[in-house]
Design a protein around this motif. Structure first.
Motif, PDB file in Angstrom:
ATOM      1  N   GLN A  26       0.892  -1.316  -0.099  1.00  0.00           N
ATOM      2  CA  GLN A  26      -0.041  -0.032  -0.086  1.00  0.00           C
ATOM      3  C   GLN A  26       0.879   1.252   0.007  1.00  0.00           C
ATOM      4  N   THR A  28       2.078   5.346   0.259  1.00  0.00           N
ATOM      5  CA  THR A  28       2.063   6.260   1.269  1.00  0.00           C
ATOM      6  C   THR A  28       1.441   7.578   0.618  1.00  0.00           C
ATOM      7  N   ASN A  29       0.246   8.108   0.663  1.00  0.00           N
ATOM      8  CA  ASN A  29      -0.238   9.166  -0.041  1.00  0.00           C
ATOM      9  C   ASN A  29       0.039  10.508   0.707  1.00  0.00           C
ATOM     10  N   LEU A  30       0.929  11.351   0.093  1.00  0.00           N
ATOM     11  CA  LEU A  30       0.983  12.648   0.739  1.00  0.00           C
ATOM     12  C   LEU A  30       0.329  13.799  -0.139  1.00  0.00           C
ATOM     13  N   ARG A  65       5.934   3.596  -4.069  1.00  0.00           N
ATOM     14  CA  ARG A  65       5.743   3.395  -2.680  1.00  0.00           C
ATOM     15  C   ARG A  65       5.346   4.834  -1.892  1.00  0.00           C
ATOM     16  N   ILE A  66       5.587   5.882  -2.546  1.00  0.00           N
ATOM     17  CA  ILE A  66       4.951   7.228  -2.130  1.00  0.00           C
ATOM     18  C   ILE A  66       4.193   7.722  -3.286  1.00  0.00           C
ATOM     19  N   ASP A  92       0.992  17.448   4.790  1.00  0.00           N
ATOM     20  CA  ASP A  92       2.102  16.802   4.660  1.00  0.00           C
ATOM     21  C   ASP A  92       3.336  17.804   3.913  1.00  0.00           C
ATOM     22  N   ALA A 252       4.944  13.903   9.386  1.00  0.00           N
ATOM     23  CA  ALA A 252       4.627  13.088   8.226  1.00  0.00           C
ATOM     24  C   ALA A 252       6.227  12.566   7.583  1.00  0.00           C
ATOM     25  N   ARG A 255       7.132   9.431   9.841  1.00  0.00           N
ATOM     26  CA  ARG A 255       6.578   8.076   9.858  1.00  0.00           C
ATOM     27  C   ARG A 255       6.959   7.253   8.676  1.00  0.00           C
ATOM     28  N   LEU A 256       7.794   7.681   7.900  1.00  0.00           N
ATOM     29  CA  LEU A 256       8.436   7.023   6.469  1.00  0.00           C
ATOM     30  C   LEU A 256       9.721   6.516   6.938  1.00  0.00           C
ATOM     31  N   GLN A 260      13.049   6.060   2.427  1.00  0.00           N
ATOM     32  CA  GLN A 260      12.162   6.964   1.562  1.00  0.00           C
ATOM     33  C   GLN A 260      12.554   8.414   2.150  1.00  0.00           C
TER      34      GLN A 260
END
Length: 339
Positions: A26, A28-30, A65-66, A92, A252, A255-256, A260
């Motif tokens: 899944q 990561t959506n920023l 992935r992002i 973000d 934000a 959390r990565l 990344q």
């Protein structure tokens, strides 16, 4: 749930690698927010283009992935709400003038201190000097991570005569862009009107502003040539240099995973050359834009620039250094970069 049931579920998951792969896959959506006109990677305001280039390259390097959603023209939130939202972890990423947060975070006004930075060479040198390291540390303490250093020079659009020397601003309603810029305008005899750059055009149309300082890129994007008769450009040097970085919420960022995080910082640094070249091109384009509209274009000479710088040193610099210990330290470090 019984022990046997939990054990059965764990065995089932372990036996299904596709389920685990799907969970880890899944992206990561920023969200990226800014106040400037939207466009594309190839066309439009360079600040919007930079955000789109950043998103595309980061997505490529992270193999998807992002991913990003980009919100131009303050469609996600108002321009002056962006830095507080970043600090609180509610947004973000943003490309935003740091001076918008100057009332609550006075230290950030070092990035729009009149006469302190007078060239792109000097501004971009901050990144690798002690001033840059201290500024990054201070921002991180406030919940902000600087991804791209972006300096922009600016000029003064006027509904009447060009504003060249400080005395030319006397009696006029002027937008400066930061408390420190406002300070020297007041000292010059102007009435200061505070507002984000997005509101300048409407205020000038209504006669609520006689003149406004803003970046060359904003002079172009907001078509201030259509509501002004003259412009003082940044081509020959200027006392108006603004740090308007691509900046990320530390919450934000943290959390990565580290790989990344490294990609975000690397892509941001790679785009600084594009930002500088684009800003310099806009400095030159402002003159052509106003001349094409039948307006008057002037440049600052060395004597005029020195007048503004001397005024700033005696007022805005002094006041900033007295705000708190952080401000005093940043100012002392920044003055070391003056040639």
């Amino acid at each position: 749930m019984s022990v046997m049931t939990r054990r059965t579920m764990l065995v089932a998951v372990a036996a299904s690698p596709l389920l685990l792969q799907a969970a880890w896959a899944q992206p990561t959506n920023l969200k990226i927010s800014h106040q400037f006109p939207g466009g594309s990677v190839a066309e439009g305001d360079f600040r919007d283009r930079l955000c789109r280039m950043f998103a595309a390259e980061t997505e490529r390097r992270t193999k998807g992935r992002i991913k990003f959603s980009i919100y131009p023209r303050s469609t996600l939130m108002k321009s002056d709400a962006q830095i507080p939202a970043l600090a609180q972890g509610k947004l973000d990423i943003s490309l935003v003038p740091l001076s918008y947060a100057g009332a609550d975070l006075p230290e950030v006004n070092i990035g729009l201190m009149p006469g302190l930075v007078t060239s792109y060479e000097q501004g971009y040198a901050w990144k690798n000097e002690e001033i840059g390291r201290e500024f990054n540390r201070m921002l991180a303490d406030k919940g902000l991570i600087l991804l791209s250093w972006i300096w922009q020079a600016g000029g003064m659009a006027s509904r009447g005569k060009p504003i060249i020397d400080p005395e030319d601003a006397a009696g006029l309603k002027v937008r400066g862009g930061s408390p420190e810029m406002d300070r020297i305008l007041k000292e010059a005899g102007a009435t200061v009107v505070a507002m984000p750059s997005t509101d300048i055009r409407g205020a000038m149309e209504k006669g609520q502003l006689d003149a406004a300082m803003t970046s060359s890129s904003s002079l172009i994007s907001y078509r201030l040539d259509e509501v002004s008769k003259s412009v003082t450009t940044a081509r020959g040097g200027t006392y108006w240099f603004m740090l308007e970085p691509l900046i990320m919420s530390r919450a934000a960022f943290d959390r990565l995973p580290r790989d990344q995080q490294a990609i975000l910082l690397s892509v941001g640094a790679d785009l600084e050359a594009f930002a500088r070249k684009s800003a310099e091109q806009d400095d030159a384009a402002v003159a052509a834009l106003f001349q094409g509209a039948g307006g008057r274009t002037v440049d600052l000479n060395t004597d005029s620039l020195r007048k503004w710088q001397d005024l700033a040193r005696a007022t805005a610099w002094r006041d900033f250094g007295e705000r708190n210990a952080n401000c005093a330290k940043l100012l002392a470090l920044a003055e070391k970069t003056i040639v």
